[in-house]
Motif scaffolding. Structure first.
Motif, PDB file in Angstrom:
ATOM      1  N   GLN A 242     -15.095  62.378 -31.057  1.00  0.00           N
ATOM      2  CA  GLN A 242     -16.480  62.023 -30.752  1.00  0.00           C
ATOM      3  C   GLN A 242     -17.144  61.374 -31.957  1.00  0.00           C
ATOM      4  O   GLN A 242     -17.858  60.362 -31.835  1.00  0.00           O
ATOM      5  N   PHE A 243     -16.905  61.925 -33.138  1.00  0.00           N
ATOM      6  CA  PHE A 243     -17.468  61.338 -34.357  1.00  0.00           C
ATOM      7  C   PHE A 243     -16.869  59.968 -34.647  1.00  0.00           C
ATOM      8  O   PHE A 243     -17.587  59.040 -35.036  1.00  0.00           O
ATOM      9  N   LEU A 244     -15.571  59.836 -34.453  1.00  0.00           N
ATOM     10  CA  LEU A 244     -14.936  58.546 -34.699  1.00  0.00           C
ATOM     11  C   LEU A 244     -15.502  57.473 -33.785  1.00  0.00           C
ATOM     12  O   LEU A 244     -15.817  56.359 -34.228  1.00  0.00           O
ATOM     13  N   LEU A 245     -15.650  57.793 -32.515  1.00  0.00           N
ATOM     14  CA  LEU A 245     -16.182  56.808 -31.567  1.00  0.00           C
ATOM     15  C   LEU A 245     -17.626  56.443 -31.907  1.00  0.00           C
ATOM     16  O   LEU A 245     -18.019  55.274 -31.804  1.00  0.00           O
ATOM     17  N   ARG A 246     -18.407  57.417 -32.321  1.00  0.00           N
ATOM     18  CA  ARG A 246     -19.793  57.133 -32.674  1.00  0.00           C
ATOM     19  C   ARG A 246     -19.864  56.249 -33.921  1.00  0.00           C
ATOM     20  O   ARG A 246     -20.668  55.325 -33.999  1.00  0.00           O
ATOM     21  N   ARG A 247     -19.021  56.534 -34.899  1.00  0.00           N
ATOM     22  CA  ARG A 247     -18.985  55.709 -36.112  1.00  0.00           C
ATOM     23  C   ARG A 247     -18.583  54.271 -35.780  1.00  0.00           C
ATOM     24  O   ARG A 247     -19.035  53.330 -36.431  1.00  0.00           O
ATOM     25  N   ARG A 248     -17.745  54.115 -34.782  1.00  0.00           N
ATOM     26  CA  ARG A 248     -17.285  52.776 -34.396  1.00  0.00           C
ATOM     27  C   ARG A 248     -18.269  52.073 -33.473  1.00  0.00           C
ATOM     28  O   ARG A 248     -18.043  50.933 -33.073  1.00  0.00           O
ATOM     29  N   GLY A 249     -19.350  52.743 -33.103  1.00  0.00           N
ATOM     30  CA  GLY A 249     -20.327  52.137 -32.216  1.00  0.00           C
ATOM     31  C   GLY A 249     -19.941  52.150 -30.759  1.00  0.00           C
ATOM     32  O   GLY A 249     -20.499  51.386 -29.961  1.00  0.00           O
ATOM     33  N   THR A 250     -19.012  53.024 -30.389  1.00  0.00           N
ATOM     34  CA  THR A 250     -18.554  53.110 -28.995  1.00  0.00           C
ATOM     35  C   THR A 250     -18.600  54.561 -28.507  1.00  0.00           C
ATOM     36  O   THR A 250     -17.572  55.128 -28.126  1.00  0.00           O
ATOM     37  N   PRO A 251     -19.788  55.179 -28.514  1.00  0.00           N
ATOM     38  CA  PRO A 251     -19.853  56.578 -28.079  1.00  0.00           C
ATOM     39  C   PRO A 251     -19.466  56.725 -26.612  1.00  0.00           C
ATOM     40  O   PRO A 251     -19.668  55.806 -25.813  1.00  0.00           O
ATOM     41  N   GLY A 252     -18.901  57.850 -26.278  1.00  0.00           N
ATOM     42  CA  GLY A 252     -18.487  58.092 -24.896  1.00  0.00           C
ATOM     43  C   GLY A 252     -18.510  59.568 -24.579  1.00  0.00           C
ATOM     44  O   GLY A 252     -19.047  60.381 -25.334  1.00  0.00           O
ATOM     45  N   GLN A 253     -17.946  59.910 -23.451  1.00  0.00           N
ATOM     46  CA  GLN A 253     -17.871  61.310 -23.051  1.00  0.00           C
ATOM     47  C   GLN A 253     -16.894  62.063 -23.960  1.00  0.00           C
ATOM     48  O   GLN A 253     -16.070  61.467 -24.644  1.00  0.00           O
ATOM     49  N   LEU A 254     -17.022  63.381 -23.952  1.00  0.00           N
ATOM     50  CA  LEU A 254     -16.189  64.224 -24.804  1.00  0.00           C
ATOM     51  C   LEU A 254     -14.729  64.134 -24.369  1.00  0.00           C
ATOM     52  O   LEU A 254     -14.400  64.409 -23.215  1.00  0.00           O
ATOM     53  N   ARG A 255     -13.870  63.752 -25.305  1.00  0.00           N
ATOM     54  CA  ARG A 255     -12.460  63.526 -24.993  1.00  0.00           C
ATOM     55  C   ARG A 255     -11.649  64.818 -25.046  1.00  0.00           C
ATOM     56  O   ARG A 255     -11.980  65.738 -25.810  1.00  0.00           O
ATOM     57  N   PRO A 256     -10.555  64.876 -24.294  1.00  0.00           N
ATOM     58  CA  PRO A 256      -9.668  66.039 -24.400  1.00  0.00           C
ATOM     59  C   PRO A 256      -8.998  66.074 -25.765  1.00  0.00           C
ATOM     60  O   PRO A 256      -8.882  65.039 -26.445  1.00  0.00           O
TER      61      PRO A 256
END
Length: 334
Positions: A242-256
């Motif tokens: 979740q943190f990685l996706l947010r840092r990359r500007g592509t936030p999404g739903q919580l991943r497994p």
């Protein structure tokens, strides 16, 4: 032994809906109430597909209505997004419906990105945060008994003295909480850098008030407890993703959870740094981490959060946390 509380972000796992998240949050609140946690707080975030608690006051009502004794509140409401009168009315309503159970934690950040800030109708110069001390003072006046001739009142809200907390990840809110004599919660679960300095400033500059006689500091900790260290570390990868996706500007739903994070070394180092205030692993490892955090910070309370993909695993994490709290308390008794 200091109390443990819960910060819930109403996580939306991949493939699920906010309705699922709300049902899971209520179920979690009912469990942690039975397990002896002191508070259940929810946080305001906007335009984040993996977090469903945007309408924070509404979700607080959902949780408070489905529980009986646990304190429920915001961790926090981002005050620059709102008129203080509106927040006073919302939390005055909640406090009237659920007396002596509602907390109002206030944050200074917008809880979102610049584009969404404009959609929230914050002022175009983006300086609403600079008025934060004045907005807090205005909110306090709405909760006090009305003064003679006061033309604007919070109805409900006036005279209810809803407990106000200040939240932060820097020295600003620590100083403000100290000057106003309010309890202070530090967001160390995602921004640990200034934790110890902020606590030192808060305690050194604290001025007693009608709300609080002495400093009271809460510290945020990520709790990823499982039956083994390996399982706890694997559960933790959902939050790391979740943190990685947010840092990359592509936030999404919580991943497994995954066996290996697909990220560059510099990204992993950044995430590890941001999530340093975490207790991850089996019971013994988590207990050692919690005891270390308590010893370092001298916190008056810990607020634990767990962005765990599987709801049963999230329940188990907080169950282990409660069991460890009981064991730690027993070990301190003469």
């Amino acid at each position: 032994m200091i109390p443990f509380s819960v910060l819930d972000l109403c996580p939306v796992p991949l493939g699920q809906t906010p309705a699922d998240a709300f049902a899971h949050s209520l179920d979690l609140a009912q469990h942690v109430e039975r397990w002896g946690y002191k508070r259940f707080w929810l946080a305001e975030h906007h335009n984040m597909p993996g977090i469903a608690s945007a309408a924070t006051a509404v979700v607080i009502g959902h949780i408070a209505g489905g529980t009986k004794t646990i304190r429920v509140g915001s961790g926090g409401v981002m005050l620059p997004n709102h008129a203080p009168l509106v927040i006073a009315e919302q939390f005055g309503t909640l406090a009237s419906l659920y007396p002596d159970r509602i907390d109002l934690g206030l944050g200074r950040a917008p809880g979102t990105d610049q584009t969404t800030m404009r959609a929230l109708r914050r002022d175009q110069l983006g300086d609403s945060g600079d008025r934060f001390p004045e907005d807090v003072a205005e909110l306090q006046r709405y909760f006090a008994e009305p003064a003679p001739g006061q033309r604007v009142r919070a109805v409900p809200g006036a005279g209810l003295d809803v407990p106000i907390w200040l939240l932060g990840s820097s020295l600003f809110s620590a100083q403000l909480a100290a000057s106003l004599g309010l309890p202070f919660a530090f967001a160390s679960h995602f921004a640990p850098d200034l934790l110890l300095r902020a606590l030192d400033v808060y305690r050194a500059q604290f001025r007693p008030s009608a709300a609080l006689a002495k400093p009271y500091a809460m510290v945020g900790v990520n709790l990823f407890a499982a039956d083994t260290d390996a399982e706890g570390q694997r559960l933790f990868t959902s939050l790391q993703q979740q943190f990685l996706l947010r840092r990359r500007g592509t936030p999404g739903q919580l991943r497994p959870p995954v066996d290996r994070l697909d990220a560059a070394d510099f990204e992993l180092a950044d995430v590890q740094h941001s999530l340093a205030c975490s207790a991850v692993g089996g019971p013994d490892t988590v207990r050692a981490a919690l005891e270390s955090i308590i010893a370092q910070t001298q916190a008056d309370e810990l607020i634990l959060t767990a962005q765990i993909y599987d709801h049963a695993a999230r329940l188990r994490s907080f169950e282990i946390g409660a069991q460890l709290h009981e064991a730690m308390q027993a070990s301190r008794e003469p």
